[in-house]
Design a protein around this motif. Structure first.
Motif, PDB file in Angstrom:
ATOM      1  N   GLU A 186      -9.908 -57.277   4.670  1.00  0.00           N
ATOM      2  CA  GLU A 186      -9.220 -57.729   3.457  1.00  0.00           C
ATOM      3  C   GLU A 186      -7.705 -57.689   3.624  1.00  0.00           C
ATOM      4  O   GLU A 186      -7.002 -58.678   3.345  1.00  0.00           O
ATOM      5  CB  GLU A 186      -9.618 -56.849   2.269  1.00  0.00           C
ATOM      6  N   ASN A 194      -6.104 -60.014   6.539  1.00  0.00           N
ATOM      7  CA  ASN A 194      -6.165 -61.451   6.298  1.00  0.00           C
ATOM      8  C   ASN A 194      -5.467 -61.867   5.009  1.00  0.00           C
ATOM      9  O   ASN A 194      -5.689 -62.971   4.494  1.00  0.00           O
ATOM     10  CB  ASN A 194      -7.625 -61.911   6.302  1.00  0.00           C
ATOM     11  N   ASP A 195      -4.619 -60.982   4.521  1.00  0.00           N
ATOM     12  CA  ASP A 195      -3.774 -61.302   3.362  1.00  0.00           C
ATOM     13  C   ASP A 195      -2.405 -60.682   3.635  1.00  0.00           C
ATOM     14  O   ASP A 195      -2.220 -59.477   3.487  1.00  0.00           O
ATOM     15  CB  ASP A 195      -4.387 -60.740   2.083  1.00  0.00           C
ATOM     16  N   LYS A 196      -1.458 -61.501   4.062  1.00  0.00           N
ATOM     17  CA  LYS A 196      -0.151 -60.977   4.467  1.00  0.00           C
ATOM     18  C   LYS A 196       0.561 -60.269   3.327  1.00  0.00           C
ATOM     19  O   LYS A 196       1.259 -59.273   3.539  1.00  0.00           O
ATOM     20  CB  LYS A 196       0.704 -62.098   5.050  1.00  0.00           C
ATOM     21  N   ARG A 197       0.402 -60.767   2.112  1.00  0.00           N
ATOM     22  CA  ARG A 197       1.033 -60.091   0.984  1.00  0.00           C
ATOM     23  C   ARG A 197       0.488 -58.667   0.842  1.00  0.00           C
ATOM     24  O   ARG A 197       1.243 -57.701   0.671  1.00  0.00           O
ATOM     25  CB  ARG A 197       0.802 -60.869  -0.316  1.00  0.00           C
ATOM     26  N   LYS A 198      -0.835 -58.526   0.941  1.00  0.00           N
ATOM     27  CA  LYS A 198      -1.440 -57.190   0.844  1.00  0.00           C
ATOM     28  C   LYS A 198      -1.025 -56.310   2.016  1.00  0.00           C
ATOM     29  O   LYS A 198      -0.834 -55.092   1.852  1.00  0.00           O
ATOM     30  CB  LYS A 198      -2.964 -57.314   0.781  1.00  0.00           C
ATOM     31  N   SER A 208       1.628 -68.925   4.652  1.00  0.00           N
ATOM     32  CA  SER A 208       0.445 -68.665   3.831  1.00  0.00           C
ATOM     33  C   SER A 208       0.011 -67.221   4.022  1.00  0.00           C
ATOM     34  O   SER A 208       0.227 -66.618   5.080  1.00  0.00           O
ATOM     35  CB  SER A 208      -0.692 -69.612   4.200  1.00  0.00           C
ATOM     36  N   CYS A 209      -0.631 -66.671   3.012  1.00  0.00           N
ATOM     37  CA  CYS A 209      -1.078 -65.279   3.095  1.00  0.00           C
ATOM     38  C   CYS A 209      -2.295 -65.124   4.004  1.00  0.00           C
ATOM     39  O   CYS A 209      -2.496 -64.056   4.588  1.00  0.00           O
ATOM     40  CB  CYS A 209      -1.398 -64.752   1.696  1.00  0.00           C
ATOM     41  N   ASN A 210      -3.099 -66.183   4.135  1.00  0.00           N
ATOM     42  CA  ASN A 210      -4.337 -66.046   4.908  1.00  0.00           C
ATOM     43  C   ASN A 210      -4.348 -66.859   6.195  1.00  0.00           C
ATOM     44  O   ASN A 210      -5.392 -67.025   6.819  1.00  0.00           O
ATOM     45  CB  ASN A 210      -5.547 -66.429   4.041  1.00  0.00           C
ATOM     46  N   ASN A 256      -3.264 -72.609  -0.994  1.00  0.00           N
ATOM     47  CA  ASN A 256      -3.380 -71.207  -0.620  1.00  0.00           C
ATOM     48  C   ASN A 256      -2.161 -70.416  -1.098  1.00  0.00           C
ATOM     49  O   ASN A 256      -1.058 -70.949  -1.213  1.00  0.00           O
ATOM     50  CB  ASN A 256      -3.482 -71.068   0.907  1.00  0.00           C
ATOM     51  N   ASP A 257      -2.368 -69.136  -1.363  1.00  0.00           N
ATOM     52  CA  ASP A 257      -1.264 -68.258  -1.731  1.00  0.00           C
ATOM     53  C   ASP A 257      -0.292 -68.171  -0.549  1.00  0.00           C
ATOM     54  O   ASP A 257      -0.706 -68.212   0.618  1.00  0.00           O
ATOM     55  CB  ASP A 257      -1.811 -66.863  -2.075  1.00  0.00           C
ATOM     56  N   GLU A 277       2.380 -58.813  11.353  1.00  0.00           N
ATOM     57  CA  GLU A 277       1.055 -59.011  10.773  1.00  0.00           C
ATOM     58  C   GLU A 277      -0.015 -58.326  11.616  1.00  0.00           C
ATOM     59  O   GLU A 277       0.248 -57.880  12.734  1.00  0.00           O
ATOM     60  CB  GLU A 277       0.735 -60.502  10.658  1.00  0.00           C
TER      61      GLU A 277
END
Length: 264
Positions: free
Chosen positions: A80, A83-87, A118-120, A146-147, A232
């Motif tokens: 999780e 695969n979500d750069k913001r997180k 993109s975050c993903n 995408n976010d 990342e």
């Protein structure tokens, strides 16, 4: 004993060697491996394997099997967050340095090039350096819904380091460089060679692994004013760069680690 290795259809063709190596090695330990494609998988109808190697980047898949007390490589938490750069940045805030995130207004008023990504995304896809309003709009259109995030651009373009991790231990670091692009991804034509981590870089890796234990992953660092900063985490990290530039059989090492873990 039997395990699943799970992929999306789009990643299947370029990972045939990875699948072959991990299957052959685990077979040596009398462990069978079945390839499962996410698009054809109905979780509610899936038999319970002894373990799962989740290469789909889908955390829900990991959590489904973890909910049945089945060992999953990597964990749902890693899948999780990685695969979500913001997180990733939110989770590692205050633990390791990284290039600051910005609001759209801050990015536009900075008067300097900045990054939209993109975050993903993975493999250097959906990462753009933006210098004007038109480029910003083009980059946002490429996100396809995408976010995404706005981020300050590092000073040392076309260079990064990937640290390969197995069983929460450093295996090998690789430096990637490109004279053609601000992105140095090997899959995009960047050059790669083994890299010796400095003490402060090892310390950063260990700080990340202390809060995010990983079975098999890559941790990427970019460079700002000559110093490495976190970029990342690659959850379903590839291995071609290692095989083409070192003598390390990294997938075999990962498979041997799996064999030890599932027999504990």
């Amino acid at each position: 004993m039997k395990g699943y290795i799970i992929y999306n259809t789009e990643d299947l063709a370029k990972n045939q060697r990875f699948i072959k190596f991990i299957t052959e090695t685990l077979n040596e330990y009398n462990i069978d491996v079945e390839l499962v494609i996410t698009e054809r998988m109905k979780l509610a109808e899936t038999e319970n394997p002894d373990f799962v190697i989740n290469r789909s980047r889908n955390a829900d898949v990991s959590r489904y099997f973890e909910g049945k007390n089945i060992r999953v490589f990597n964990s749902g938490k890693i899948t999780e967050i990685a695969n979500d750069k913001r997180k990733s940045y939110e989770y590692l805030e205050g633990i390791v340095p990284f290039m600051p995130l910005m609001s759209e207004e801050e990015a536009e008023s900075s008067g300097k090039p900045y990054i939209i990504k993109s975050c993903n995304g993975h493999g250097g896809t959906q990462v753009f350096m933006v210098e004007n309003f038109q480029q910003k709009n083009e980059a946002i259109n490429e996100m396809k819904g995408n976010d995404f995030i706005f981020q300050k651009c590092c000073s040392d373009l076309g260079r990064d380091v990937r640290v390969y991790v197995i069983g929460n231990e450093i295996v090998q670091a690789m430096e990637r460089t490109s004279a053609e692009s601000f992105k140095s991804n090997y899959s995009l034509g960047g050059k790669a060679e083994p890299y010796t981590l400095k003490d402060y870089e090892i310390s950063m890796v260990k700080k990340i692994l202390n809060v995010l234990p990983m079975d098999y992953a890559g941790i990427d660092f970019i460079f700002h004013k000559g110093k490495a900063v976190f970029n990342e985490i690659e959850d379903a990290v590839g291995a071609r760069m290692i095989y083409e530039n070192t003598d390390i059989h990294i997938v075999k090492l990962f498979a041997e680690y799996i064999a030890r873990e599932v027999r504990k």
